[in-house]
Scaffold this motif. Structure first.
Motif, PDB file in Angstrom:
ATOM      1  N   PHE A  34       0.839  -1.194   0.000  1.00 61.55           N
ATOM      2  CA  PHE A  34       0.000   0.000   0.000  1.00 61.55           C
ATOM      3  C   PHE A  34       0.877   1.248   0.000  1.00 61.55           C
ATOM      4  CE2 PHE A  34      -3.010  -3.165   1.497  1.00 61.55           C
ATOM      5  CZ  PHE A  34      -4.137  -2.838   0.746  1.00 61.55           C
ATOM      6  N   GLU A  38      -3.034   5.486  -0.659  1.00 60.77           N
ATOM      7  CA  GLU A  38      -4.029   4.430  -0.489  1.00 60.77           C
ATOM      8  C   GLU A  38      -4.403   4.235   0.977  1.00 60.77           C
ATOM      9  OE1 GLU A  38      -3.496   1.034  -3.600  1.00 60.77           O
ATOM     10  OE2 GLU A  38      -1.501   1.460  -2.785  1.00 60.77           O
ATOM     11  N   TYR A  66      -2.715   2.316 -10.765  1.00 59.55           N
ATOM     12  CA  TYR A  66      -3.755   3.316 -10.992  1.00 59.55           C
ATOM     13  C   TYR A  66      -3.339   4.232 -12.143  1.00 59.55           C
ATOM     14  CZ  TYR A  66      -5.469   2.329  -6.202  1.00 59.55           C
ATOM     15  OH  TYR A  66      -5.946   1.747  -5.063  1.00 59.55           O
ATOM     16  N   ASP A 101     -10.199  -0.709 -10.512  1.00 62.53           N
ATOM     17  CA  ASP A 101     -10.209  -0.678  -9.050  1.00 62.53           C
ATOM     18  C   ASP A 101     -11.610  -0.693  -8.470  1.00 62.53           C
ATOM     19  OD1 ASP A 101     -11.119   1.891  -9.549  1.00 62.53           O
ATOM     20  OD2 ASP A 101      -9.767   2.855  -8.112  1.00 62.53           O
TER      21      ASP A 101
END
Length: 229
Positions: A34, A38, A66, A101
């Protein structure tokens, strides 16, 4: 193809201490890393890695690709996070998770993925892609023909057929073989990998004094020390 390794992959859906999830088949664990933008925070990943190491398993890592985030920063922050671990985590490669996502980000395009890989490789870190054939065909701009440019990278594919093998994986254009397969999502994500993408941390460097120490010990054995009286 090398020896196959059974594995699981985990994220925020699993606890910080993974001990209870590790079965004898779980030789390798791929932890979601992460990054600062995030949730949960990166400490979740640090704690999961620590629990995997404490149980004697090898560790891999994947990051979400992303399209809305900088690919260069994604690669850099991944390696920064690995440096924060104790000891620092040396990844066999960064797996870039290529998929939607669920919140509006469609995942990377070819430009994003090319820049992320270039940044990681400039920092002497290998890369691979995790994805599924349906995403490549339906979401990735340019489909299989465009994604084929990444066939030089190890590919880890979602194919939930319950078969613990890398044979028979549905490969996109440009890929000659799979290096990993997520074969089940029940009761959690379960995988099989070629060992070449799970061997992670190099063995400790040899002690430069080993030969000298052995020579001295042999000399002492030949000429026992005598105290001066």
């Amino acid at each position: 193809m090398g020896r196959l390794v059974r594995a699981i992959d985990v994220s925020n859906y699993q606890p910080r201490d993974l001990t209870s999830l590790l079965t004898p088949d779980s030789e390798h664990v791929v932890v979601r890393l992460f990054l600062p933008w995030e949730q949960p925070d990166p400490q979740h990943s640090i704690d999961q890695v620590a629990s995997v190491r404490a149980n004697g398993r090898t560790v891999g890592g994947y990051v979400w690709a992303y399209r809305s985030q900088s690919p260069e920063e994604t690669a850099l922050e991944t390696l920064k996070l690995c440096e924060r671990m104790n000891p620092p985590l040396v990844l066999p490669l960064i797996w870039f998770d290529c998929e939607e996502d669920g919140r509006g980000d469609p995942g990377p395009d070819a430009d994003w993925l090319s820049r992320a890989v270039a940044q990681a490789e400039a920092l002497e870190t290998l890369c691979g892609t995790y994805t599924r054939l349906g995403w490549i065909r339906d979401v990735f701009p340019g489909g299989e023909a465009e994604f084929a440019a990444f066939g030089r990278l190890p590919g880890w594919f979602a194919q939930w057929d319950g078969m613990v093998t890398l044979d028979g994986v549905w490969l996109p254009q440009g890929f000659e073989r799979a290096m990993g397969k997520q074969y089940s999502r029940v009761p959690l994500d379960q995988d099989v990998f070629d060992r070449d993408v799970t061997v992670y941390e190099p063995s400790p460097p040899p002690d430069p004094c080993t030969r000298l120490r052995a020579a001295l010990q042999a000399e002492y054995a030949r000429k026992p020390y005598k105290a001066i009286t």
